[in-house]
Write a protein that holds these residues in place. Sequence first.
Motif, PDB file in Angstrom:
ATOM      1  N   HIS A  55      -6.173  -2.340   7.957  1.00  0.00           N
ATOM      2  CA  HIS A  55      -5.865  -1.332   8.974  1.00  0.00           C
ATOM      3  C   HIS A  55      -4.883  -1.918   9.975  1.00  0.00           C
ATOM      4  O   HIS A  55      -4.942  -3.108  10.289  1.00  0.00           O
ATOM      5  CB  HIS A  55      -7.148  -0.884   9.684  1.00  0.00           C
ATOM      6  N   ARG A  83      -6.825   4.863  -3.604  1.00  0.00           N
ATOM      7  CA  ARG A  83      -5.812   4.116  -2.862  1.00  0.00           C
ATOM      8  C   ARG A  83      -4.820   3.569  -3.871  1.00  0.00           C
ATOM      9  O   ARG A  83      -5.206   3.012  -4.899  1.00  0.00           O
ATOM     10  CB  ARG A  83      -6.428   2.939  -2.123  1.00  0.00           C
ATOM     11  N   PHE A 131     -11.183   9.091   1.421  1.00  0.00           N
ATOM     12  CA  PHE A 131     -10.184   8.662   0.453  1.00  0.00           C
ATOM     13  C   PHE A 131     -10.855   8.428  -0.888  1.00  0.00           C
ATOM     14  O   PHE A 131     -11.851   7.714  -0.992  1.00  0.00           O
ATOM     15  CB  PHE A 131      -9.489   7.379   0.910  1.00  0.00           C
ATOM     16  N   HIS A 187      -1.993   0.891  -4.626  1.00  0.00           N
ATOM     17  CA  HIS A 187      -1.360  -0.379  -4.270  1.00  0.00           C
ATOM     18  C   HIS A 187      -0.444  -0.766  -5.424  1.00  0.00           C
ATOM     19  O   HIS A 187      -0.734  -0.455  -6.579  1.00  0.00           O
ATOM     20  CB  HIS A 187      -2.397  -1.484  -4.090  1.00  0.00           C
ATOM     21  N   HIS A 208       0.880  -1.168   0.000  1.00  0.00           N
ATOM     22  CA  HIS A 208       0.000   0.000   0.000  1.00  0.00           C
ATOM     23  C   HIS A 208       0.914   1.213   0.000  1.00  0.00           C
ATOM     24  O   HIS A 208       1.647   1.449   0.954  1.00  0.00           O
ATOM     25  CB  HIS A 208      -0.900  -0.011   1.238  1.00  0.00           C
ATOM     26  N   ASP A 211      -2.727   6.974   0.053  1.00  0.00           N
ATOM     27  CA  ASP A 211      -4.136   7.311  -0.140  1.00  0.00           C
ATOM     28  C   ASP A 211      -4.224   8.760  -0.571  1.00  0.00           C
ATOM     29  O   ASP A 211      -3.460   9.597  -0.095  1.00  0.00           O
ATOM     30  CB  ASP A 211      -4.924   7.161   1.169  1.00  0.00           C
TER      31      ASP A 211
END
Length: 158
Positions: free
Chosen positions: A117, A79, A76, A81, A66, A69
């Motif tokens: 998270h 994102r 957000f 990745h 990751h 963001d």
Amino acid sequence: MSAQLIHDLVPLGSIVTYSDGSPRPPERHRKKFAAWENRNGGGRLIRKQAEARVGSTTLPASITLHKGDYGSQGTFVLRIHQTFSVNSDLKFSVRERPAIGTVLVLDRAGDDAELVHLAANRTAAEEWLTRHRYPNAVLRQVTADIVAADTVEGRTAA
């Protein structure tokens, strides 16, 4: 270290950097700089996928980082990745491992789970889950065993 070693040894939630070893070009060379940035960067390790067979094709194992963001005021919009095959020619290193006692919030159970998270403790993880809807979420506390699992079969995650 290689992407294979990251896949095999490094726990989810770790901060990982990668590089192709080339020098950073000046930012005024936008195309060269963008190409360099794509092969030199870092992020939080959020997923490890095992090798998979699709028909007659074999997809190699991979890791996903990751990188960031984008949004505003707590919302957000995007994102970022980046996924790397374990066969990648890039060199990887671990900058930081998750602290003992932190809690990984995974989107589902199993080896193919993705980190959504990283909470400071179980209470914070449960509070985060009340605000974000992940019906199949699994909480996994980071223990000394997970962090110390960096040495397997004589290999060490640097």
